[in-house]
Design a protein around this motif. Sequence first.
Motif, PDB file in Angstrom:
ATOM      1  N   LEU A  88      -5.648   5.981  -5.812  1.00 21.19           N
ATOM      2  CA  LEU A  88      -4.836   5.599  -4.662  1.00 21.19           C
ATOM      3  C   LEU A  88      -5.570   5.867  -3.355  1.00 21.19           C
ATOM      4  CD1 LEU A  88      -1.267   6.934  -5.561  1.00 21.19           C
ATOM      5  CD2 LEU A  88      -2.254   4.692  -6.034  1.00 21.19           C
ATOM      6  N   GLU A  92      -1.493   5.291   0.631  1.00 20.34           N
ATOM      7  CA  GLU A  92      -0.575   5.108  -0.498  1.00 20.34           C
ATOM      8  C   GLU A  92       0.023   6.436  -0.925  1.00 20.34           C
ATOM      9  OE1 GLU A  92      -2.713   1.193  -2.465  1.00 20.34           O
ATOM     10  OE2 GLU A  92      -3.523   3.188  -2.862  1.00 20.34           O
ATOM     11  N   LYS A 279       3.406   0.122  -5.638  1.00 21.03           N
ATOM     12  CA  LYS A 279       1.954  -0.070  -5.603  1.00 21.03           C
ATOM     13  C   LYS A 279       1.236   0.725  -6.693  1.00 21.03           C
ATOM     14  CE  LYS A 279      -1.557  -1.961  -3.554  1.00 21.03           C
ATOM     15  NZ  LYS A 279      -2.056  -1.554  -2.247  1.00 21.03           N
TER      16      LYS A 279
END
Length: 449
Positions: A88, A92, A279
């Motif tokens: 990530l 994020e 995500k």
Amino acid sequence: MLTEAIDRYHSLLNETEAFETEAALNSELLMRRCYFGTRPLCTVLRPHFYLHDHYHYLKRQTELVMSAFRKAHQACLNDAALRAQLDLEAYEEALFTLDIGFDAPWTTSRLDSFFHPESRELRFVEYNAETPAGMAYEDQLAAAFLSLPIMRRFQKHYVARRFNMTHGLLQALSTIYEQFGGSPAAMQIGIIDWADVPTLNEHELCREYFEAHGVRSILADPRALEYRDGHVWAGDFRIDLIYKRVLCSELIARMGLDNPIVNAVRDRAVCMSNAFSAKLMAKKASFAFLSDERNAFILSPEERAAVEAHIPWTRRVQDRKTLFHGREIDLLTFIAENQHNLVLKPNDEYGGRGVIIGWEVSHEQWIENLRGALHLPYVVQERVAASFEDFPAILNGQFSFDKRLVDADPFIFFGQSSNGLLTRLSSSALLNVTAGGGSVVPTFILYPR
């Protein structure tokens, strides 16, 4: 048999009928705004067909694989060490813990696959967990084909059942807004994406559908939004629910973390679909996470079997030892020596950008890209057997039947229930309309009369 149905449809097309069908279809596509930028979405003269038992198998296996994705998502939320496997970005990490106000981070999502209906070989290659596209386009393409004389003649032999995915989308958005604490009857939707994206036609189709069903809606560029007086605004239009079509990575890259969308979501002043935490599984590394032997303990035996059957072997490109279908390998050496059965994919791109197809490049190019993949988040994925079918088309003024690569991309609601799918065709191995090629076709479930 499916081949009998396809042969029946093809038998209705002679050269004259083909040109008449193309003219009628193009007229429908223009009227329905079924264009990707300036290109017509559909360039062939036949829809895609499944028999009921084929689609039922695809739906059932999709939902089982989604059970594994849900468990992986929850495990990564709870454990930073597991989450590190997803590579990530810092932004994020800052966003995924925000309170979303509803149950599932993926109101809608899409799993992309190659599916061989007769043999039931099904291999998923990508999970579009953040901003899945195609629902409104598929609905309009289905309506366009149903208006054609050839489909009316074909339906004397088969009942062709279509999907209504825009309806499912609006229902899903209404459900999460109610979970958020709002009243769906008073909900106002903002469909948010950059003003210059080639998918604006589909956004407008969604907006028109929402409005026709009593939900005030607007298209807006993220840069045109304001967060004031406890609400998100596009001019004087109050947005209660953001149907987010802009990608998180592009939103943060262009506007930073201090922007109206992030600030309003952080304050729970607006409901947003899909959530930022979606995500996590949108990363290509989610396939590596599921197929890596280190994480098998997270899944049930049935889920592990589904992953083995339907998720191609995938690993984050790293200098490590791992298992390849039970055999220990040195990963970098294996990648270097087996390019004709492997694909390199960037962890966080879309539209086919950055994908290196091993069997289409020289060995020198492959090794050069492998070196680069060590320094950027990349995954390596095993080659899967592509699915091909013959489709009729007018090419360069000539009527012909041409073999096309066909994918099967089921839509999923709330990370659990699959209904309908996006079907794309291509003459190349990189099957992505966003990348500038290929065709989209509607899918129908056939029942013999």
